[in-house]
Motif scaffolding. Structure first.
Motif, PDB file in Angstrom:
ATOM      1  N   GLY A  62      46.522  44.900  30.643  1.00 50.67           N
ATOM      2  CA  GLY A  62      45.490  43.935  30.248  1.00 50.67           C
ATOM      3  C   GLY A  62      44.758  43.270  31.402  1.00 50.67           C
ATOM      4  N   ILE A 104      39.454  39.434  40.118  1.00 50.37           N
ATOM      5  CA  ILE A 104      40.537  40.329  40.547  1.00 50.37           C
ATOM      6  C   ILE A 104      41.862  39.694  40.137  1.00 50.37           C
ATOM      7  CG2 ILE A 104      41.673  41.338  42.567  1.00 50.37           C
ATOM      8  CD1 ILE A 104      38.986  41.169  44.043  1.00 50.37           C
ATOM      9  N   GLY A 159      43.406  43.919  43.528  1.00 50.06           N
ATOM     10  CA  GLY A 159      42.267  44.420  44.305  1.00 50.06           C
ATOM     11  C   GLY A 159      42.412  45.858  44.750  1.00 50.06           C
TER      12      GLY A 159
HETATM   13  C1  LIG Z   1      34.795  42.976  42.876  1.00 50.98           C
HETATM   14  C2  LIG Z   1      35.985  43.889  42.870  1.00 50.98           C
HETATM   15  C3  LIG Z   1      36.103  44.872  43.854  1.00 50.98           C
HETATM   16  C4  LIG Z   1      37.197  45.740  43.830  1.00 50.98           C
HETATM   17  N1  LIG Z   1      37.212  46.812  44.684  1.00 50.98           N
HETATM   18  C5  LIG Z   1      38.195  47.757  44.574  1.00 50.98           C
HETATM   19  C6  LIG Z   1      38.142  48.960  45.329  1.00 50.98           C
HETATM   20  O1  LIG Z   1      37.201  49.236  46.045  1.00 50.98           O
HETATM   21  N2  LIG Z   1      39.183  49.826  45.221  1.00 50.98           N
HETATM   22  C7  LIG Z   1      40.244  49.582  44.394  1.00 50.98           C
HETATM   23  O2  LIG Z   1      41.171  50.387  44.369  1.00 50.98           O
HETATM   24  N3  LIG Z   1      40.270  48.486  43.599  1.00 50.98           N
HETATM   25  C8  LIG Z   1      39.281  47.575  43.666  1.00 50.98           C
HETATM   26  N4  LIG Z   1      39.284  46.472  42.860  1.00 50.98           N
HETATM   27  C9  LIG Z   1      40.403  46.275  41.948  1.00 50.98           C
HETATM   28  C10 LIG Z   1      40.302  47.157  40.729  1.00 50.98           C
HETATM   29  O3  LIG Z   1      39.013  47.101  40.166  1.00 50.98           O
HETATM   30  C11 LIG Z   1      41.342  46.703  39.713  1.00 50.98           C
HETATM   31  O4  LIG Z   1      42.609  46.609  40.339  1.00 50.98           O
HETATM   32  C12 LIG Z   1      41.448  47.663  38.549  1.00 50.98           C
HETATM   33  O5  LIG Z   1      40.184  47.932  37.994  1.00 50.98           O
HETATM   34  C13 LIG Z   1      42.361  47.046  37.495  1.00 50.98           C
HETATM   35  O6  LIG Z   1      42.304  47.852  36.347  1.00 50.98           O
HETATM   36  P1  LIG Z   1      42.990  47.339  35.018  1.00 50.98           P
HETATM   37  O7  LIG Z   1      42.847  48.437  34.047  1.00 50.98           O
HETATM   38  O8  LIG Z   1      44.359  46.826  35.349  1.00 50.98           O
HETATM   39  O9  LIG Z   1      42.169  46.034  34.621  1.00 50.98           O
HETATM   40  P2  LIG Z   1      40.703  45.870  33.926  1.00 50.98           P
HETATM   41  O10 LIG Z   1      39.744  46.868  34.425  1.00 50.98           O
HETATM   42  O11 LIG Z   1      40.348  44.442  34.118  1.00 50.98           O
HETATM   43  O12 LIG Z   1      40.993  46.197  32.439  1.00 50.98           O
HETATM   44  C14 LIG Z   1      41.815  45.409  31.606  1.00 50.98           C
HETATM   45  C15 LIG Z   1      41.296  45.572  30.195  1.00 50.98           C
HETATM   46  O13 LIG Z   1      42.221  45.047  29.278  1.00 50.98           O
HETATM   47  C16 LIG Z   1      41.494  44.512  28.188  1.00 50.98           C
HETATM   48  N5  LIG Z   1      42.372  43.598  27.457  1.00 50.98           N
HETATM   49  C17 LIG Z   1      43.023  42.521  27.949  1.00 50.98           C
HETATM   50  N6  LIG Z   1      43.777  41.945  26.997  1.00 50.98           N
HETATM   51  C18 LIG Z   1      43.616  42.680  25.870  1.00 50.98           C
HETATM   52  C19 LIG Z   1      44.148  42.580  24.548  1.00 50.98           C
HETATM   53  N7  LIG Z   1      45.009  41.622  24.198  1.00 50.98           N
HETATM   54  N8  LIG Z   1      43.754  43.504  23.647  1.00 50.98           N
HETATM   55  C20 LIG Z   1      42.898  44.506  23.988  1.00 50.98           C
HETATM   56  N9  LIG Z   1      42.367  44.624  25.222  1.00 50.98           N
HETATM   57  C21 LIG Z   1      42.728  43.727  26.156  1.00 50.98           C
HETATM   58  C22 LIG Z   1      40.302  43.843  28.864  1.00 50.98           C
HETATM   59  O14 LIG Z   1      39.234  43.652  27.978  1.00 50.98           O
HETATM   60  C23 LIG Z   1      39.973  44.836  29.968  1.00 50.98           C
HETATM   61  O15 LIG Z   1      38.989  45.759  29.601  1.00 50.98           O
HETATM   62  C24 LIG Z   1      38.212  45.576  42.856  1.00 50.98           C
HETATM   63  C25 LIG Z   1      38.091  44.590  41.873  1.00 50.98           C
HETATM   64  C26 LIG Z   1      36.971  43.763  41.853  1.00 50.98           C
HETATM   65  C27 LIG Z   1      36.831  42.748  40.757  1.00 50.98           C
END
Ligand SMILES: Cc1cc2nc3c(=O)[nH]c(=O)nc-3n(C[C@H](O)[C@H](O)[C@H](O)COP(=O)(O)OP(=O)(O)OC[C@H]3O[C@@H](n4cnc5c(N)ncnc54)[C@H](O)[C@@H]3O)c2cc1C
Length: 443
Positions: free
Chosen positions: A215, A370, A397
């Motif tokens: 999430g 992040i 990140g």
């Molecule tokens: C500005 C920025 C620059 C970055 N640059 C890099 C980079 O260059 N290289 C790198 O490796 N990483 C980078 N990162 C980090 C990377 O983007 C994240 O670590 C990664 O995208 C996390 O993915 P995730 O799926 O965990 O989270 P997210 O992409 O945030 O997805 C989580 C999802 O869960 C959903 N969700 C939450 N709770 C619920 C619920 N109860 N029911 C249904 N859906 C739910 C949300 O809506 C969301 O879509 C960067 C991040 C940012 C913000």
């Protein structure tokens, strides 16, 4: 949300039963769903908004092993191996290119810090990372200007296109049989005799044997409603993209005050390497002692801010019943505003390093929250207190680049298979068993 993300239509009908439910359609959730579906597991992914609309489309698109925490390195190596074959494996474009990454160092001290990482981490893992001189850097980065003490370069690192990658992997998971449900917040889990028997979504119940919470920045809130402590804070970052720009580098690069990546559309994603904001919110107080070492280590790059976000999060319910609307339904897409002064500084810094950026046209800018853990290492783990409940979050990140490895590892843990890397450093229990894990000064 203006940021372009390839649209993934949701499946209209929720299954009554699925072996595994994945919560969250960011890159971590879709990679987990993909690797489960590839094993023939019945999997349903539930996303409260759109696929990849939060961190996974807002990031820089760097896929790197360079500069990683030693605890993450084996997983980062596996992730890059998977990225190299990803387009062929899934039969779709993620924009991955093996274009290398350079960290430019302004001072001798910067270079020494990079040398320490290379000696203690990079070489120990057999990476192709190397220190290079300013002139060598200029041959890799055409148009480089200014005095630089040297650089750290990893030719085998790469970049992918955040607006394409998670959507393409979600569609690939669907082709293997996964159900992709969007506009479908998961409110909570149902247990029997302590173990998982289902999830309750805003669109109804799905019976299941296992749940993976991916999430992103919402994971701590979700866990809190289950009585689980997951220390997690949000760090705000600002990013912009330029209109197509000729004469800039193919290789991704960071220097004092900027980071950039060439985009498939011919423009660049540009951001400020060393300026992020951490809003004081109730979680800052709740998890303060856990995060003190991390905030101290990064005190030169993370600015703590007091503002209206405190009240917004103070008013957010922390517990709810499963027949009530939840905070996940009230905020479909976390869309923080970019802090303009941070972007202006990045613009100046990138133009000083690469004069071709002097006349860059900023086509769009955006913010991103992040999600970070106290040791800046993710949780990829089962939760002992609730058999069948798994967490993959807190990527601090780094989650875009490491996602294919994390998705593979999470799928193996769910299925009880031999994991591709030692999952020990990613265990959830390090935050509850008194270990007090620390951030690595080398990363
Ligand atoms: C500005 C920025 C620059 C970055 N640059 C890099 C980079 O260059 N290289 C790198 O490796 N990483 C980078 N990162 C980090 C990377 O983007 C994240 O670590 C990664 O995208 C996390 O993915 P995730 O799926 O965990 O989270 P997210 O992409 O945030 O997805 C989580 C999802 O869960 C959903 N969700 C939450 N709770 C619920 C619920 N109860 N029911 C249904 N859906 C739910 C949300 O809506 C969301 O879509 C960067 C991040 C940012 C913000």
């Amino acid at each position: 949300m203006p940021l372009h993300v390839e649209h993934v239509p949701g499946d209209p009908i929720l299954p009554e039963r699925s072996s595994v439910v994945v919560i969250g359609g960011g890159i971590i959730g879709v990679c987990t769903a993909y690797f489960l579906a590839a094993k023939g597991v019945q999997v349903t992914l539930c996303e409260k908004g759109k696929i990849a609309a939060e961190q996974s489309s807002r990031n820089w698109g760097w896929c790197r092993k360079m500069g990683r925490d030693p605890r993450e390195m084996p997983l980062a190596i596996e992730a890059l191996r998977l990225w190299h074959d990803m387009d062929r494996t899934i039969g779709a474009a993620t924009g991955f290119r093996r274009s290398g990454i350079v960290y430019l160092c302004k001072t001798g001290d910067d270079l020494e810090k990079r040398r320490s990482w290379l000696d203690l981490v990079g070489r120990a893992h057999g990476l192709d990372s190397k220190l290079i001189t300013r002139d060598q850097a200029a041959r890799i980065l055409p148009g480089l200007a200014g005095p630089w003490a040297g650089a750290l370069f990893t030719p085998s690192d790469g970049r992918a296109e955040p607006g394409l990658a998670a959507p393409a992997i979600a569609e690939a998971a669907r082709r293997l049989g996964a159900t992709i449900a969007t506009q479908c917040a998961v409110r909570g889990i149902e247990t029997q005799a302590g173990g998982i028997v289902g999830v309750v979504t805003e669109r109804g119940r799905i019976a299941c044997d296992a749940v993976v919470l991916a999430g992103g920045a919402w994971s701590s809130l979700f866990c809190g409603n289950l009585g689980l402590k997951l220390p997690q804070l949000k760090v705000l970052s600002a990013v912009m993209r330029t209109a197509p720009l000729a004469g800039g580098p193919e290789t991704s690069v960071s220097g004092t005050g900027f980071g950039l990546r060439k985009r498939l559309d011919g423009g660049y994603t540009v951001a400020n390497w060393s300026n992020n904001i951490c809003d004081i919110v109730p979680d800052t107080l709740r998890f303060g002692p856990d995060f003190r070492p991390l905030l101290k280590l990064h005190s030169d790059s993370i600015r703590v801010r007091v503002g209206k976000q405190f009240l917004t999060e103070w008013r957010t319910p922390r517990t709810w019943a499963l027949d009530e609307e939840t905070p996940f339904e009230r905020t479909r897409i976390l869309d923080p505003q970019p802090h303009a002064p941070i972007l202006h500084k990045a613009q100046d810094a990138v133009a000083a390093a690469f004069p071709v950026f002097h006349d860059m046209v900023v086509a769009e800018s955006w913010g991103g929250a992040i999600d970070v853990t106290p040791d800046a290492v993710p949780v990829i783990s089962g939760v002992d207190a609730i058999p069948g409940f798994f967490v993959a979050t807190g990527f601090s990140g780094h989650g875009f680049g490491i996602a294919p490895g994390a998705g593979r590892l999470m799928a193996e843990l769910v299925m009880g298979e031999t994991p591709v890397v030692d999952p020990g450093p990613f265990r959830y229990s390090r935050f509850t068993d008194g270990s007090r894990p620390q951030p690595s000064p080398l990363a």
